[in-house]
Design a protein around this motif. Sequence first.
Motif, PDB file in Angstrom:
ATOM      1  N   SER A 107       6.493  17.670 -30.234  1.00 47.23           N
ATOM      2  CA  SER A 107       6.163  16.677 -29.210  1.00 47.23           C
ATOM      3  C   SER A 107       6.633  17.130 -27.835  1.00 47.23           C
ATOM      4  N   GLN A 108       5.892  16.722 -26.812  1.00 44.98           N
ATOM      5  CA  GLN A 108       6.258  17.089 -25.430  1.00 44.98           C
ATOM      6  C   GLN A 108       7.217  16.051 -24.856  1.00 44.98           C
ATOM      7  N   GLY A 109       8.333  15.890 -25.543  1.00 43.10           N
ATOM      8  CA  GLY A 109       9.330  14.910 -25.136  1.00 43.10           C
ATOM      9  C   GLY A 109      10.056  14.377 -26.352  1.00 43.10           C
ATOM     10  N   ALA A 110      11.245  13.806 -26.118  1.00 41.51           N
ATOM     11  CA  ALA A 110      12.093  13.369 -27.220  1.00 41.51           C
ATOM     12  C   ALA A 110      11.922  11.905 -27.581  1.00 41.51           C
ATOM     13  N   ASP A 111      11.266  11.128 -26.714  1.00 40.45           N
ATOM     14  CA  ASP A 111      11.069   9.715 -27.017  1.00 40.45           C
ATOM     15  C   ASP A 111       9.805   9.203 -26.330  1.00 40.45           C
ATOM     16  N   TYR A 112       9.547   7.919 -26.469  1.00 38.64           N
ATOM     17  CA  TYR A 112       8.331   7.305 -25.932  1.00 38.64           C
ATOM     18  C   TYR A 112       8.141   7.603 -24.449  1.00 38.64           C
ATOM     19  N   PHE A 113       9.176   7.388 -23.653  1.00 38.40           N
ATOM     20  CA  PHE A 113       9.029   7.550 -22.205  1.00 38.40           C
ATOM     21  C   PHE A 113       8.766   9.001 -21.813  1.00 38.40           C
ATOM     22  N   GLU A 114       9.463   9.933 -22.435  1.00 36.82           N
ATOM     23  CA  GLU A 114       9.260  11.347 -22.098  1.00 36.82           C
ATOM     24  C   GLU A 114       7.852  11.812 -22.456  1.00 36.82           C
ATOM     25  N   VAL A 115       7.362  11.402 -23.628  1.00 36.73           N
ATOM     26  CA  VAL A 115       6.020  11.818 -24.046  1.00 36.73           C
ATOM     27  C   VAL A 115       4.952  11.148 -23.180  1.00 36.73           C
ATOM     28  N   MET A 116       5.134   9.887 -22.845  1.00 40.36           N
ATOM     29  CA  MET A 116       4.174   9.215 -21.968  1.00 40.36           C
ATOM     30  C   MET A 116       4.098   9.891 -20.597  1.00 40.36           C
ATOM     31  N   ARG A 117       5.237  10.334 -20.090  1.00 41.04           N
ATOM     32  CA  ARG A 117       5.219  11.022 -18.792  1.00 41.04           C
ATOM     33  C   ARG A 117       4.565  12.402 -18.917  1.00 41.04           C
ATOM     34  N   SER A 118       4.729  13.040 -20.059  1.00 45.34           N
ATOM     35  CA  SER A 118       4.008  14.297 -20.297  1.00 45.34           C
ATOM     36  C   SER A 118       2.503  14.046 -20.361  1.00 45.34           C
ATOM     37  N   ASN A 119       2.108  12.951 -21.007  1.00 42.67           N
ATOM     38  CA  ASN A 119       0.696  12.573 -21.042  1.00 42.67           C
ATOM     39  C   ASN A 119       0.150  12.371 -19.638  1.00 42.67           C
ATOM     40  N   PRO A 134       6.236   3.773 -32.847  1.00 39.31           N
ATOM     41  CA  PRO A 134       6.282   2.805 -31.743  1.00 39.31           C
ATOM     42  C   PRO A 134       7.035   1.520 -32.089  1.00 39.31           C
ATOM     43  N   MET A 135       6.981   1.098 -33.348  1.00 40.19           N
ATOM     44  CA  MET A 135       7.736  -0.077 -33.767  1.00 40.19           C
ATOM     45  C   MET A 135       9.219   0.260 -33.934  1.00 40.19           C
ATOM     46  N   GLN A 136       9.490   1.445 -34.463  1.00 38.23           N
ATOM     47  CA  GLN A 136      10.866   1.929 -34.604  1.00 38.23           C
ATOM     48  C   GLN A 136      11.552   2.006 -33.238  1.00 38.23           C
ATOM     49  N   PHE A 137      10.841   2.539 -32.250  1.00 34.07           N
ATOM     50  CA  PHE A 137      11.409   2.705 -30.913  1.00 34.07           C
ATOM     51  C   PHE A 137      11.802   1.355 -30.316  1.00 34.07           C
ATOM     52  N   LEU A 138      10.936   0.361 -30.472  1.00 39.25           N
ATOM     53  CA  LEU A 138      11.256  -0.974 -29.957  1.00 39.25           C
ATOM     54  C   LEU A 138      12.503  -1.534 -30.622  1.00 39.25           C
ATOM     55  N   ALA A 139      12.575  -1.424 -31.935  1.00 35.25           N
ATOM     56  CA  ALA A 139      13.724  -1.959 -32.669  1.00 35.25           C
ATOM     57  C   ALA A 139      15.019  -1.280 -32.231  1.00 35.25           C
ATOM     58  N   ALA A 164       8.123   0.078 -14.738  1.00 35.97           N
ATOM     59  CA  ALA A 164       8.210   1.253 -13.869  1.00 35.97           C
ATOM     60  C   ALA A 164       7.235   2.340 -14.340  1.00 35.97           C
ATOM     61  N   LEU A 165       7.108   2.494 -15.655  1.00 33.74           N
ATOM     62  CA  LEU A 165       6.166   3.482 -16.199  1.00 33.74           C
ATOM     63  C   LEU A 165       4.729   3.104 -15.845  1.00 33.74           C
ATOM     64  N   ASP A 166       4.410   1.837 -15.925  1.00 34.07           N
ATOM     65  CA  ASP A 166       3.082   1.347 -15.540  1.00 34.07           C
ATOM     66  C   ASP A 166       2.778   1.716 -14.093  1.00 34.07           C
ATOM     67  N   THR A 167       3.751   1.535 -13.220  1.00 33.23           N
ATOM     68  CA  THR A 167       3.578   1.887 -11.805  1.00 33.23           C
ATOM     69  C   THR A 167       3.337   3.385 -11.637  1.00 33.23           C
ATOM     70  N   GLU A 168       4.063   4.205 -12.397  1.00 37.02           N
ATOM     71  CA  GLU A 168       3.876   5.657 -12.331  1.00 37.02           C
ATOM     72  C   GLU A 168       2.450   6.036 -12.719  1.00 37.02           C
ATOM     73  N   LEU A 176       1.310   9.278 -29.567  1.00 34.75           N
ATOM     74  CA  LEU A 176       2.658   8.760 -29.796  1.00 34.75           C
ATOM     75  C   LEU A 176       2.788   7.968 -31.091  1.00 34.75           C
ATOM     76  N   GLU A 177       2.183   8.482 -32.131  1.00 30.88           N
ATOM     77  CA  GLU A 177       2.312   7.829 -33.433  1.00 30.88           C
ATOM     78  C   GLU A 177       3.511   8.364 -34.202  1.00 30.88           C
ATOM     79  N   GLY A 178       4.144   9.400 -33.654  1.00 31.71           N
ATOM     80  CA  GLY A 178       5.339   9.966 -34.254  1.00 31.71           C
ATOM     81  C   GLY A 178       5.906  11.033 -33.328  1.00 31.71           C
TER      82      GLY A 178
END
Length: 323
Positions: free
Chosen positions: A300-312, A48-53, A198-202, A293-295
């Motif tokens: 994983s059900q998605g390639a990045d933070y947003f894809e995995v969160m939407r799978s969740n 999660p820190m890597q993704f932000l950077a 936008a993700l929060d709204t979803e 989403l610790e790695g």
Amino acid sequence: MNVRRLIPTAALAGAVALAATALTACSGAAGATGGKDGKLDVMASFYPMQFLAEQIGKEHVKVDTLTKPGVEPHDLEITPKQTAQLGEADVVLYLKTLQPAVDKAVAQSGVKNIVDAATLTKLEVHGNSGHDHGTEEGAADDHDHSHGEAGEDPHVWLDPVKYAEIAKGVGAALEKSDPDHAADYKKNTDELVAKLGALDTEFKDGLKNTASKTFITTHSAFGYLSERYGLDQEGISGVDPESEPSPARMKDLQAIAKKDNVSTVFFETLASDKTAKTLATDTGLKTDVLDPLEGITDKSQGADYFEVMRSNLKNLQKALGNK
């Protein structure tokens, strides 16, 4: 709310003082010099820190992570090579108390620019759920995982609103470290914050009309997400996904599943699904993935933070009976 203590943390002896943005001031310098390629060297503690950077720094940064894909971050041990890499970084981005080994290494690194994501948003203490199912003797024993002085839950990135707050702080830190590219960092931060909004709204729209509000998960990582969207998390184990639940806790969860019409027991990709499957078999429930989403790995059900969160989100909707 049943309060549990979380995993043990190492004391951060000799920690540097953090500014309001969690970035320490550079000693008499305008900013970090960057690596040989002119890019800012950023060392992130875990995904999660890597993704932000990566999202905020883009072409201006070179990002490495201490927690390689597939490694459970709570139990990370730092190698001598990683300790050396940490000391050479221009900026270190981590979340204090999540990974005791990282806390210790960061404190000893001597790096001037240190960003502690835990100071960029408010951490809270979370119990298993938002309602009380009783405190049967032994039921909470498996949640005895100390985590910080006040027992705060570190899993803030699973709440898009809190993750956006951290993103703003990280953006400000990179601007200060590398003022020549401050405008780009600001633009990238604003774009990321908008995407998280936008993700929060979803999530709000997707979870407001569910048949049930209770879900069971092996890893009690979803306290912030549950609080944000009006759900009740029931963890089999505590924040440490490898801890074994007591027989009393398993019995308690069977009663909760029946009472609250729970259909699914969630497990994660980086830890064993054995306990989840045992509970599901005993209660006649289904199993599915809810990723903390610790790695990111090929599982994983998605390639990045947003894809995995939407799978969740989809998996929660299915489990809770989306209307």
